[in-house]
Design a protein around this motif. Structure first.
Motif, PDB file in Angstrom:
ATOM      1  N   PHE B 138       1.183  -1.477   0.210  1.00 52.35           N
ATOM      2  CA  PHE B 138       0.193  -0.206  -0.021  1.00 52.35           C
ATOM      3  C   PHE B 138       0.225   1.196  -0.197  1.00 52.35           C
ATOM      4  N   GLY B 139       1.777   0.729  -0.107  1.00 52.18           N
ATOM      5  CA  GLY B 139       3.392   2.278  -0.359  1.00 52.18           C
ATOM      6  C   GLY B 139       2.517   3.061   0.971  1.00 52.18           C
ATOM      7  N   PRO B 140       2.856   2.764   2.062  1.00 50.49           N
ATOM      8  CA  PRO B 140       2.446   3.723   3.677  1.00 50.49           C
ATOM      9  C   PRO B 140       3.526   4.854   3.642  1.00 50.49           C
ATOM     10  N   THR B 141       3.437   5.553   3.031  1.00 51.13           N
ATOM     11  CA  THR B 141       4.277   7.122   2.823  1.00 51.13           C
ATOM     12  C   THR B 141       4.634   7.895   3.889  1.00 51.13           C
ATOM     13  N   ASN B 144       1.404  10.174   4.065  1.00 55.98           N
ATOM     14  CA  ASN B 144      -0.319   9.580   4.239  1.00 55.98           C
ATOM     15  C   ASN B 144      -0.288   8.852   5.286  1.00 55.98           C
TER      16      ASN B 144
END
Ligand SMILES: [Zn+2]
Lengths: 135, 388
Positions: B138-141, B144
């Protein structure tokens, strides 16, 4: 209007782990598992071998795949746009996930959503959610 | 037993660089070490305790201890992300109180700006982190995960984007006086709201800068502090805590500062109402708002009202914060803002802040930080500092 499309086959691959192997195997058959403590009876997320509430042994069970949006963020600058979210599962735990196949402007906290397994670039199942029918 | 009065911050130094493509990270650590030791009036040979976190190159504290050729009897590389350096001050005071060292050096440095590492970039997946199999796709940068907190706070308490914007506005009022600040232009609420949405509901101007640089602190035992020529900045109280997803009992409306803050105030024997100046970790505007509530400057949910209308601006507001411009405008070296939070608090307590933002008779300050990711797993550390 920002459209959030399916990313089936496009998600980055999740690392594999002995603790996720059974989940992945079930997900490939379309079944969504979560883990519940054999000692205290509480379900948790993310799944782990030891209960995060009492450190008891845990076991898999099939979950409904129904939930509601706890929080979300639309990442409209990304191409294509996507939506990161926490979803509160019907069974209780709140999980980090993504919302797919929806219009960004229609999203709301509390909205009913349904699990949909999408696939990563290498075909690993990725548990996402889309708006529930009629919700 | 308490650390109150058992140690003093005798040296503090913020590297003036904001972009250092031609320097190594170890070199920057060494430069800030020199700066803080010089500020204290001490030398390398006085150092017998060394503290650093994950920004230090090499294995834990070992590579930098060797690079600096320090002769140590106490080492600590506790990593709470950007909050590490606040915890290091507390750990140094504990070690000094126990007689395990006399002069503790704490360093931070990094070059994320030169390396292109920002809060919107995908974080490298740590394959063996237990959460990665569940969250990495989910690319939790960074941004975000803070946006998820902001959205939930707005939902539960009616917090508005305008209220969050006031935090940036206040920081910009302070940064105009700081010649080293990356962003020196005063901005308005409308400017913040007109900046591009990065992660809904957070705008670009809700986010801190990405900068190279660093900072260092020297913490010493009381007898040494009194022998030096610098004003006495006393470590009065400290707290630290961590918060994750709590097994799925996620609640994004509060931070681990809910535990670290009250612990620090209790140890110091003071309350938020006594505080003259506050350094509040400002990776994002929501980070500030949540910590103000969690430290008890206002009721949970009232942070938006607390920060609105310029109430964080030195000279006119009720709680002067981040008078160097903070991470939002000045500097966020190594993507870790805890060091600069302590340094500006020390400046205020010494009366060495810029005259335009110096708080009158500033004898009690708090510095607090959030490290890691507020929306998933983070640490918090809080310090109460006083001038004698
Ligand atoms: Zn249990």
């Amino acid at each position: 209007m920002v459209r959030i499309d399916s990313r089936d086959g496009l998600w980055p691959d999740p690392p594999e782990s002995p603790e996720s192997a059974a989940f992945v195997a079930a997900a490939r058959e379309g079944r969504f598992l979560l883990r519940r403590c054999l000692a205290c009876g509480k379900a948790h997320w993310y799944p782990r071998a030891r209960c995060p509430f009492c450190l008891g042994e845990t076991g898999w069970e099939e979950a409904s795949g129904r939930g509601t949006v706890y929080s979300y963020t639309v990442l409209a600058r990304e191409a294509p746009p996507r939506a990161l979210a926490y979803v509160a599962l019907e069974e209780g735990p709140i999980m980090l996930t993504s919302l797919v196949s929806c219009d960004a402007s229609s999203l709301a906290i509390g909205q009913a959503v349904t699990l949909v397994f999408e696939r990563s670039q290498n075909g690993m199942p990725v548990p996402c959610f889309r708006p529930a029918a009629g919700g | 037993m308490s650390i109150n009065g058992r140690a003093y911050i005798a040296g503090a130094y913020e590297h003036p660089t904001r972009k250092a493509p031609d320097k190594s990270v170890a070199q920057l650590h060494a430069e800030v070490a020199v700066g803080a030791l010089t500020d204290a009036g001490l030398t390398k040979d006085d150092v017998d305790g060394y503290f650093c976190a994950g920004d230090a190159p090499g294995l834990g504290p070992l590579a930098m201890a060797d690079y600096l050729n320090l002769d140590l009897r106490h080492l600590d590389s506790t990593d709470l992300g950007g909050a590490s350096y606040l915890a290091h001050v507390a750990h140094a005071a504990q070690a000094i109180a126990m007689g395990h060292c006399n002069v503790a050096l704490i360093t931070l440095a990094g070059r994320p700006r030169s390396a292109g590492h920002s809060g919107t970039a995908a974080r490298p997946v740590i394959a063996d982190a237990p959460d990665s199999p569940w969250e990495a796709p989910f690319g939790p940068t960074t941004v975000n995960l803070y946006a998820l907190c902001a959205r939930r706070h707005m939902h539960e308490f009616g917090t508005t984007p305008e209220q969050l914007a006031w935090i940036k506005v206040a920081a910009s009022h302070h940064a105009q006086h700081n010649p080293h600040a990356m962003l020196r232009d005063v901005v308005s609420v409308d400017d913040v709201l007109a900046s591009p949405v990065i992660a809904d509901p957070l705008h670009r101007l809700d986010c801190c800068v990405v900068s190279d640089g660093g900072g260092a602190l020297v913490v010493v035992r009381p007898e040494i502090a009194r022998s030096l020529k610098r004003p006495l900045v006393r470590v009065m109280g400290a707290g630290e805590a961590a918060k994750g997803q709590r097994g799925g009992e996620v609640d994004l409306t509060w931070s681990a500062a809910r535990r670290s803050g009250p612990a620090a105030f209790a140890e110091a024997g003071v309350t938020p109402a006594d505080i003259k100046y506050a350094s509040i970790y400002d990776s994002f505007t929501i980070t500030v708002l949540m910590q103000l509530e969690d430290l008890g400057f206002c009721e949970k949910g009232q942070g938006g009202r607390f920060v609105a209308d310029g109430n964080l601006i030195a000279g006119s507001g009720r709680l002067p914060f981040n008078t160097d411009g903070g991470g939002l405008c000045n500097n966020h070296p190594a993507n870790r803002g805890g060091m600069t939070k302590v340094i500006e608090a020390v400046r205020q307590l010494r009366g060495e802040a810029h005259p335009a933002v110096q708080v009158g008779n500033c004898d009690l300050a708090v510095a607090t930080g959030i490290g890691g990711l507020l929306g998933s797993r983070h640490g918090a550390a809080t310090l109460v500092l006083g001038r004698e």
